[in-house]
Design a protein around this motif. Structure first.
Motif, PDB file in Angstrom:
ATOM      1  N   LYS A   1       0.858  -1.163   0.000  1.00 22.66           N
ATOM      2  CA  LYS A   1       0.000   0.000   0.000  1.00 22.66           C
ATOM      3  C   LYS A   1       0.892   1.209   0.000  1.00 22.66           C
ATOM      4  O   LYS A   1       1.750   1.367   0.857  1.00 22.66           O
ATOM      5  CB  LYS A   1      -0.978   0.093   1.197  1.00 22.66           C
ATOM      6  N   ILE A   2       0.534   2.093  -0.835  1.00 25.42           N
ATOM      7  CA  ILE A   2       1.349   3.281  -0.976  1.00 25.42           C
ATOM      8  C   ILE A   2       0.466   4.493  -0.730  1.00 25.42           C
ATOM      9  O   ILE A   2      -0.568   4.674  -1.379  1.00 25.42           O
ATOM     10  CB  ILE A   2       1.957   3.333  -2.401  1.00 25.42           C
TER      11      ILE A   2
ATOM     12  N   LEU B   1       2.992   1.698  -9.350  1.00 27.51           N
ATOM     13  CA  LEU B   1       3.954   1.610  -8.257  1.00 27.51           C
ATOM     14  C   LEU B   1       3.745   0.358  -7.406  1.00 27.51           C
ATOM     15  O   LEU B   1       4.684  -0.084  -6.712  1.00 27.51           O
ATOM     16  CB  LEU B   1       3.863   2.854  -7.375  1.00 27.51           C
ATOM     17  N   SER B   2       2.566  -0.207  -7.477  1.00 28.80           N
ATOM     18  CA  SER B   2       2.316  -1.433  -6.709  1.00 28.80           C
ATOM     19  C   SER B   2       3.123  -2.607  -7.253  1.00 28.80           C
ATOM     20  O   SER B   2       3.220  -3.650  -6.596  1.00 28.80           O
ATOM     21  CB  SER B   2       0.825  -1.770  -6.721  1.00 28.80           C
TER      22      SER B   2
ATOM     23  N   THR C   1      11.709  -0.148  -2.893  1.00 26.96           N
ATOM     24  CA  THR C   1      10.576  -0.980  -2.476  1.00 26.96           C
ATOM     25  C   THR C   1       9.402  -0.083  -2.109  1.00 26.96           C
ATOM     26  O   THR C   1       9.544   1.127  -1.922  1.00 26.96           O
ATOM     27  CB  THR C   1      10.955  -1.835  -1.255  1.00 26.96           C
ATOM     28  N   GLN C   2       8.242  -0.692  -1.981  1.00 22.36           N
ATOM     29  CA  GLN C   2       7.045   0.086  -1.638  1.00 22.36           C
ATOM     30  C   GLN C   2       7.166   0.748  -0.263  1.00 22.36           C
ATOM     31  O   GLN C   2       6.741   1.892  -0.085  1.00 22.36           O
ATOM     32  CB  GLN C   2       5.815  -0.822  -1.659  1.00 22.36           C
TER      33      GLN C   2
ATOM     34  N   LEU D   1      -0.724   4.733  -8.747  1.00 22.30           N
ATOM     35  CA  LEU D   1      -0.607   3.776  -7.647  1.00 22.30           C
ATOM     36  C   LEU D   1      -0.556   2.337  -8.152  1.00 22.30           C
ATOM     37  O   LEU D   1       0.172   1.494  -7.608  1.00 22.30           O
ATOM     38  CB  LEU D   1      -1.778   3.949  -6.680  1.00 22.30           C
TER      39      LEU D   1
ATOM     40  N   ALA E   1       7.458  -5.536  -2.284  1.00 18.62           N
ATOM     41  CA  ALA E   1       7.089  -5.151  -0.926  1.00 18.62           C
ATOM     42  C   ALA E   1       8.359  -5.086  -0.076  1.00 18.62           C
ATOM     43  O   ALA E   1       9.420  -5.547  -0.476  1.00 18.62           O
ATOM     44  CB  ALA E   1       6.102  -6.146  -0.350  1.00 18.62           C
TER      45      ALA E   1
ATOM     46  N   LEU F   1       6.269  -2.465  -7.583  1.00 16.52           N
ATOM     47  CA  LEU F   1       7.524  -2.500  -6.835  1.00 16.52           C
ATOM     48  C   LEU F   1       7.455  -3.607  -5.795  1.00 16.52           C
ATOM     49  O   LEU F   1       6.379  -3.927  -5.283  1.00 16.52           O
ATOM     50  CB  LEU F   1       7.761  -1.153  -6.139  1.00 16.52           C
TER      51      LEU F   1
END
Length: 939
Positions: free
Chosen positions: A465-466, A661-662, A637-638, A658, A666, A664
């Motif tokens: 989650k970003i 970028l998810s 990383t996230q 988003l 964890a 990336l």
């Protein structure tokens, strides 16, 4: 006070076109009026609240310096205009500017001098009044004149460390026979050195050229046009029209190609420039716009030559082109920095081969359309604040004193065809108009000066989650920032420079799908950019694009972050570029930034902040491509990411960012770095870097535990502002060292790191640090004055620590900062960056943090913070000097420091100089070391 700013590099000329009217590029409604005395007024409501930008371009530049021996006076008057009048002497004038919360400056170019001030709208009448007074009643004595002339010489000395400045100086001197473009804006050195003797002529120059019929008043921002016009009429209408007329010498037609070589005294990579005669600016003709677009397409980052020489063959690390807007015919320049001296002829010929091809083959329709698109969206992207809008206007208004000039220019640009570009190439890219200039420290191949004919050249063909922070506005330009907790403090020991090199590989080495040249070509018509910035604790990637092109942009740049190319040739290229930036751009060619960076590394030696972000020579040499891949995998990383998005953002845009970028991995990213503990000096501890330089640079300071999250931050921010705010002429150090003594170009203080300070007015965002440095930066002084300059700065700092600020000084400075905080955070990029920094520090939004903190302060709070955190006795000092041994002897002997002035000075100042010159610094022999420049940042 000056900074010489290049104007936009596209202009025009040739047959008048007849085409359907294109829509205006500038979407604002301007009010224009010419007063009976000839003064032009342009008022532009921009829609941005609270701020007004006043720009006053005067049609007076180095072009107007027609008498032999009198070059440099246009730039000199940019300085003298801040020397005040009988009604508003300098201290009173600066007090008014400070109370307006304003930041002001000026710049001189070949064709104009522009004075610009940005301030709160409520102070419009006051600023117009004092500006009118200095334009009409400038007053200065011979002693003040002589003092400022030494400051101008100091500015020349400052610029002398840059080989590109010397390259252009030699190129213009060689190219021109009669026209005043023969000298640069600074002027010939012999004329600058003679300026103290030209007091009488200075009055003549001002009387000739500073007249209403040559001047435009641009008032932009939160303004009511009729009220603004009325205020200008109130204060400027009595200014008398001039009568002086002169013909600038016409340059004869060139007869043959020319070559000039410059020998550079210190180590640097060789430079090659290939220049041609170029046409003057026109808002009706096509030639210059055509030539400029043609060279941009052929030598820019999307060009085949850039791919060949920079990426594939790696012969050069820089390639640029410039076709500036000028009143008279000028020079179009292609320049390259060559990695090896033996390749200079090869690079020169490659440039000329490309030129030869432009004469015979038209560019493609698609390429030209892409160029027009990039220019259009590029300009729109830059119009994100009132000051930028007004400044861009000023750079075009000065030609014909008309708001419509810029819009007319872009209509010409829209009308260009491939045939227009080819016609311009045939007309201006000729053997007769060729000027080749080279610069190097060592010998170049013997045949570098044997210039081939263009016709004989055939171009060589290449076979979790970003969290998302959103700042929504009406701006169509979308900007996002991706801030990863991965900076140079995370560099493994022995691999110093790895964080910066990894970020460069992500932003400048392509993706697994596309090479970087393919990405550059794809972004070109979109006017989009994706760039990186690395500092001690973070690496920041900034993407910016017009909302119309969002999806296409994301498809191009996101793979760079999510699936980097990591090609060996890109790795070698970027590693070489980073090493050159460390050794050449920082260490060899820039004493000022070198001194500041060395002070940082000395204070934080032994910690993660103890080496430059660029790394060390040994560290860079040891880094492999596998090291980069491993660092990327662990750092990006996230959990290590903060994201900000600004502009006319839709929900779909936020969701798509988003979603990308998810992808990336964890994880939390790299382990948190410890808070670095700076070395507190015991007395004055001095390092003298021995370097072949005309002037002596000085930086000194001590470690601070105060960051933005500290309760004392607003208090120290106020103290450093009063002592020496960056580029602020009203501050104490500037007044005591530069203004009254004319010792150098500027003197500033800091409580936060400000890398690249000599190139910027405000600090960049996203430079968050866990520990900071109190620093005083004394810009280079004449070597004979270095000891005295240090004593003066220490004296003023000691007074501050011992006595603190008065109630009046406190109130004036606080009032300035309460307003100025809006000026320093006025752009879209600054607002987004500062918001993400506030997240990192765990503080309120920056303007709220500062205004709330400042409003609660008392003068006693500030003085207590000064006594607690600052010292004039225990400081780390870095000085860069040619005669290091001689300087060391002066420091240790503590002998009297004399200072000689060109003009008369008040007895009070001379008495003060006697006291300061005898100040005992009590530096211990073991506290002074000399380091050869070659050894700096080696390990």
């Amino acid at each position: 006070m000056s900074r010489v700013i290049p104007l936009l590099t596209l202009a025009l000329s040739a047959p008048v076109f007849a085409a359907p009217a294109a829509p205006d590029l500038l979407p604002f409604k301007a009010t224009e009026k010419v007063l009976p005395n000839g003064l032009k007024i342009i008022v532009v409501p921009t829609g941005f609240p609270n701020i007004v930008s006043l720009q006053i371009p005067v049609q007076t530049g180095s072009r107007n310096e027609v008498e032999p021996g009198k070059s440099g006076f246009a730039h000199f008057f940019e300085h003298m205009m801040f020397r005040g009048t009988k009604e508003y002497p300098p201290e009173k004038y600066q007090d008014i500017i400070t109370r307006a919360g304003a930041r002001q400056n000026a710049y001189t170019s070949d064709d104009l001098t522009n004075y610009h001030t940005t301030f709160a709208k409520e102070d419009l009448e006051t600023v117009l009044k004092v500006e009118a007074d200095r334009f009409q009643h400038l007053s200065y004595g011979e002693d003040v004149f002589k003092t400022e002339s030494r400051a101008v010489l100091g500015e020349y000395n400052k610029n002398s460390a840059n080989p590109v400045s010397k390259l252009f100086e030699a190129m213009r001197d060689t190219a021109y026979e009669k026209h005043t473009y023969k000298h640069t804006t600074m002027g010939f050195l012999k004329d600058i050195e003679d300026m103290p003797n030209q007091y009488a002529y200075s009055k003549v120059f001002f009387d000739r050229w500073y007249r209403p019929e040559r001047t435009t008043i641009i008032v932009a921002g939160d303004v009511e046009p009729q009220k603004a016009v009325a205020l200008v009429e109130k204060y400027w209408s009595k200014w008398q029209r001039g009568t002086y007329k002169v013909d600038v010498p016409v340059e004869p037609a060139p007869k043959a190609a020319l070559y000039k070589h410059v020998t550079w005294a210190t180590p640097t990579l060789p430079w090659v420039s290939v220049a041609f005669r170029a046409p003057a600016f026109s808002e009706k003709q096509k030639d210059q716009a055509a030539l400029s677009v043609l060279l941009s397409l052929s030598f820019g980052r999307t060009s085949a030559l850039y791919k060949r020489l920079v990426q594939d063959e790696q012969k050069i690390d820089q390639l640029f082109d410039s076709t500036p807007n000028r009143v008279d015919p000028t020079l179009a320049v292609i320049g390259a920095r060559v990695k090896k001296a033996e390749d200079t002829v090869y690079v020169r010929n490659a440039i000329m081969e490309t030129v030869a091809k432009l004469r015979s083959e038209p560019v493609g329709e698609k390429s030209l359309a892409d160029a027009k698109s990039a220019l259009k969206y590029g300009v729109i992207r830059s119009l994100d604040n009132t000051e930028q809008i007004a400044g861009m206007l000023a750079s075009y208004v000065h030609f014909n004193r008309s708001y419509g000039t810029l819009n007319n220019y872009y209509r010409v640009l829209d009308s260009l065809t491939p045939a227009d570009l080819q016609a311009a190439a045939r007309k201006y890219l000729t053997d007769e108009g060729l000027i080749v200039t080279t610069l190097s420290n060592g010998a170049l191949p013997a045949d570098i000066g044997e210039l081939p004919k263009l016709a004989a050249l055939e171009p060589k063909l290449n076979t979790a989650k970003i969290d998302l922070l959103v700042q929504k506005s009406a701006l169509p330009q979308i900007r996002y920032k991706l801030v990863f907790g991965a900076g140079s403090a995370h560099d493994p020991q022995g691999k110093e420079g790895l964080a910066a090199l990894t970020a460069a590989m992500v932003a400048s080495a392509g993706s697994s799908e596309r090479k970087i040249d393919e990405i550059s070509k794809a972004l070109f018509p979109l006017a989009g950019s994706f760039s990186e910035q690395t500092d001690k604790e973070m690496s920041t990637f900034t993407g910016t694009i017009h909302k119309d092109n969002w999806s296409q942009f994301q498809d191009i740049v996101m793979p760079q972050l999510l699936a980097p190319g990591f090609r060996e040739d890109d790795f070698r290229r970027l590693k070489d570029a980073q090493k050159n930036a460390l050794l050449l751009d920082l260490k060899d060619n820039n004493e000022e930034e070198l001194g500041k960076e060395r002070l940082q590394t000395n204070v934080f030696a032994g910690s993660g902040y103890g080496h430059p972000v660029l790394g060390t020579v040994a560290g860079l040499d040891s880094i492999t491509l596998d090291d980069v891949k491993d660092f990327y995998k662990k750092a990006y990383t996230q959990g290590a990411l903060r994201v900000g998005l600004a502009g006319d953002v839709s929900d779909a845009m936020s969701a798509s960012l988003l979603k990308s970028l998810s992808r990336l991995p964890a994880g939390a990213g790299l382990a948190a770095t410890p808070i670095p503990v700076g070395k507190m000096p015991n007395g004055l501890e001095v390092e003298i870097i021995e370097k072949n330089t005309r002037a002596t640079a000085i930086s000194f300071g001590l470690p601070l535990t105060v960051t933005r999250s500290h309760a004392d931050f607003p208090a120290l921010w106020l103290a450093k502002t009063w002592l020496g705010e960056h580029r602020a002429s009203s501050s104490l150090l500037y007044q005591r060292i530069r203004e009254i003594r004319g010792m150098n170009y500027g003197d500033y203080a800091y409580i936060e790191a400000f890398p690249r300070g000599m190139f910027q007015f405000f600090p960049s965002a996203n430079l968050g640090r866990k520990a900071q440095l109190f620093e005083i930066w004394v810009r280079p002084v004449a070597p004979e004055n270095a000891h005295m300059a240090l004593r003066i700065a220490l004296t003023e700092l000691d007074k501050l620590v011992a006595k603190g600020l008065t109630k009046e000084q406190f109130e004036i400075t606080r009032g300035y900062l309460m307003k100025n905080v809006f000026v320093m955070t006025s752009t879209q990029d600054q607002q987004l960056g500062y918001a993400l920094d506030s997240q990192w520090y765990g503080t309120p939004e920056f303007t709220k943090l500062m205004r709330d903190g400042l409003s609660k302060l008392t003068v006693d709070d500030v003085n207590a913070a000064i006594r607690k955190h600052l010292s004039a006795k225990n400081l780390s000092v870095v000085m860069i000097a040619k005669d290091a041994a001689g300087l060391k002897d002066k420091l240790l002997s503590d002998t009297f420091s004399p200072i000689k002035y060109d003009g008369n000075k008040p007895k009070e100042l001379l008495d003060e100089d006697q006291v300061i010159g005898n100040l005992k610094l009590n530096i211990k022999p073991e506290a002074v070391k000399i380091t050869p420049a070659a050894n700096v940042f080696a390990n």
